[in-house]
Design a protein around this motif. Structure first.
Motif, mmCIF file in Angstrom:
data_model
loop_
_atom_site.group_PDB
_atom_site.id
_atom_site.type_symbol
_atom_site.label_atom_id
_atom_site.label_comp_id
_atom_site.label_asym_id
_atom_site.label_seq_id
_atom_site.Cartn_x
_atom_site.Cartn_y
_atom_site.Cartn_z
ATOM 1 N N THR A 1 -2.180 65.721 87.725
ATOM 2 C CA THR A 1 -1.598 65.199 86.772
ATOM 3 C C THR A 1 -2.548 64.315 85.923
ATOM 4 N N ALA A 2 -3.576 64.194 86.337
ATOM 5 C CA ALA A 2 -4.387 63.172 85.488
ATOM 6 C C ALA A 2 -4.894 63.926 84.119
ATOM 7 N N THR A 3 -5.108 62.899 83.268
ATOM 8 C CA THR A 3 -5.569 63.420 81.801
ATOM 9 C C THR A 3 -6.692 64.512 82.129
ATOM 10 N N THR A 4 -7.518 64.387 83.279
ATOM 11 C CA THR A 4 -8.638 65.283 83.258
ATOM 12 C C THR A 4 -8.770 65.330 84.884
ATOM 13 N N ILE B 1 -8.658 56.615 85.485
ATOM 14 C CA ILE B 1 -8.213 57.830 84.718
ATOM 15 C C ILE B 1 -6.726 57.706 84.637
ATOM 16 N N MET C 1 -2.813 58.799 84.293
ATOM 17 C CA MET C 1 -2.048 59.783 84.789
ATOM 18 C C MET C 1 -1.194 60.338 83.485
ATOM 19 N N ASN C 2 -1.041 61.503 83.117
ATOM 20 C CA ASN C 2 -0.117 62.274 82.151
ATOM 21 C C ASN C 2 1.073 62.202 82.576
ATOM 22 N N LEU D 1 3.042 65.918 82.120
ATOM 23 C CA LEU D 1 2.489 66.697 83.300
ATOM 24 C C LEU D 1 2.993 66.367 84.635
ATOM 25 N N ARG D 2 2.924 65.284 84.899
ATOM 26 C CA ARG D 2 3.709 64.644 86.149
ATOM 27 C C ARG D 2 5.024 65.026 86.151
#
Length: 108
Positions: free
Chosen positions: A34-37, A48, A50-51, A54-55
């Motif tokens: 769920t990280a942006t990358t 980094i 977390m989005n 997405l999470r």
């Protein structure tokens, strides 16, 4: 009174669902996706972010999949062992007791 207790039995218990969801998300490092990358190595750099969207969707998808898996296991278990309601009805039949089970609340 026994029939009222049988009606409160759930097929999917919330504690069991949360346990399996947490096991898959945290135990197998799926939350790192769920990280942006996203990284498939299993570790994510702490810098980094977390989005959040997405999470949420990853957590919801894992929870739905775990719920479906638990449901299928319980259905297979009930197929071979019998549901508590069927066990209660067999007990009533063996003991030769008459009982009326209505299909909805407050019928009759």
């Amino acid at each position: 009174n026994e029939f009222n207790e049988i009606q409160t039995i759930r097929t999917i218990k919330v504690e069991e669902l949360v346990f399996w969801t947490g096991l898959f998300l945290i135990g197998s490092s799926w939350e790192n996706f769920t990280a942006t990358t996203p990284s498939t190595s299993g570790t994510v750099d702490s810098g980094i972010p977390m989005n959040i969207v997405l999470r949420f969707f990853l957590g919801a998808a894992v929870m739905i999949a775990c719920g479906a898996g638990i449901f299928l296991v319980k259905i297979c278990y009930y197929y071979w062992d019998g549901t508590p309601l069927k066990d209660f009805l067999e007990l009533i039949g063996v003991s030769n007791i008459s009982i009326l089970i209505l299909d909805r609340n407050q019928h009759g």
